[in-house]
Design a protein around this motif. Structure first.
Motif, short mmCIF file in Angstrom:
data_model
loop_
_atom_site.label_atom_id
_atom_site.label_comp_id
_atom_site.label_asym_id
_atom_site.label_seq_id
_atom_site.Cartn_x
_atom_site.Cartn_y
_atom_site.Cartn_z
N PRO A 17 0.83 -1.20 0.00
CA PRO A 17 0.00 0.00 0.00
C PRO A 17 0.87 1.26 0.00
O PRO A 17 1.88 1.33 0.69
CB PRO A 17 -0.79 -0.12 1.30
N ASN A 18 0.45 2.20 -0.79
CA ASN A 18 1.09 3.50 -0.93
C ASN A 18 2.45 3.45 -1.62
O ASN A 18 3.16 4.45 -1.64
CB ASN A 18 1.17 4.25 0.40
N ASP A 19 2.84 2.31 -2.21
CA ASP A 19 4.02 2.29 -3.07
C ASP A 19 3.75 3.07 -4.35
O ASP A 19 4.67 3.51 -5.02
CB ASP A 19 4.42 0.86 -3.43
N VAL A 20 2.48 3.13 -4.71
CA VAL A 20 2.05 3.87 -5.89
C VAL A 20 0.91 4.80 -5.48
O VAL A 20 0.31 4.63 -4.41
CB VAL A 20 1.57 2.94 -7.02
N ILE A 21 0.62 5.73 -6.36
CA ILE A 21 -0.53 6.59 -6.11
C ILE A 21 -1.28 6.79 -7.42
O ILE A 21 -0.70 7.13 -8.44
CB ILE A 21 -0.12 7.93 -5.47
N HIS A 22 -2.58 6.47 -7.38
CA HIS A 22 -3.48 6.75 -8.49
C HIS A 22 -3.99 8.17 -8.27
O HIS A 22 -4.24 8.56 -7.12
CB HIS A 22 -4.68 5.80 -8.47
#
Length: 179
Positions: A57-62
């Motif tokens: 979680p939160n390794d990426v952001i949409h």
């Protein structure tokens, strides 16, 4: 590599330290180790043990921005209100269920503002992700917005170049600061 001192600590304690380090520590693993009186290398080892590498979680952001036609209440209803009902926004993407609100940031502005200002208020962890989202908004011709949404689920798949109810999907960006 497991160090011998690990055997001195219970499974519950190791997991507690790993969770604190991975999810809540903002001042570094070294400071956590000092506060808890344990060797720094054990903190790193336990994080690896309980939170193995892979998308987290939160390794990426949409990111979405746009002009939502409804009022503030309609906007938050569209996202879902944690009442057990499926999110209309997720349904528009072909998904079922609710957003994980621990990974979610959404803001409705009463007056439209420049997209750069809205993105500056968003919850990006890196300036690289924020800059990439802004560049995409500019490329799409989005100048003024009354809504910004950021979501940190690495497993969500969103159709590219979509617009749902006035919300432009800007993309998904790596957003984990380097340690």
């Amino acid at each position: 590599m497991t160090t011998e001192p690990t055997k001195e600590y219970s499974l519950e304690f190791r997991k507690e330290i790993a969770d604190e380090a991975y999810f809540r520590t903002t001042d570094g693993y070294e400071n956590l180790a000092k506060r808890r009186g344990i060797p720094n290398e054990l903190v790193w080892q336990w994080v690896e043990e309980f939170h193995p590498k892979g998308p987290q979680p939160n390794d990426v952001i949409h990111c979405w921005v746009g002009m939502f036609a409804g009022d503030r209440f309609a906007f938050y209803d569209y996202l879902g209100n944690d009442d057990g009902a499926d999110s209309e926004m997720l349904a528009d993407m072909g998904e079922e269920g609710e957003f994980d609100y621990d990974l979610f940031y959404a803001e409705y502005f009463d007056e439209p503002l420049p997209v750069a200002d809205a993105l500056a208020d968003a919850t990006f962890s890196t300036s690289t992700a924020e800059s990439a989202a802004l560049a995409r908004a500019v490329a799409l011709g989005v100048e003024q917005v009354n809504v910004v949404i950021c979501y940190g689920d690495p497993f969500l798949v969103v159709p590219e170049d979509t617009v749902f109810r006035g919300l432009h999907y800007l993309g998904v960006y790596p957003d984990r600061p380097q340690r």
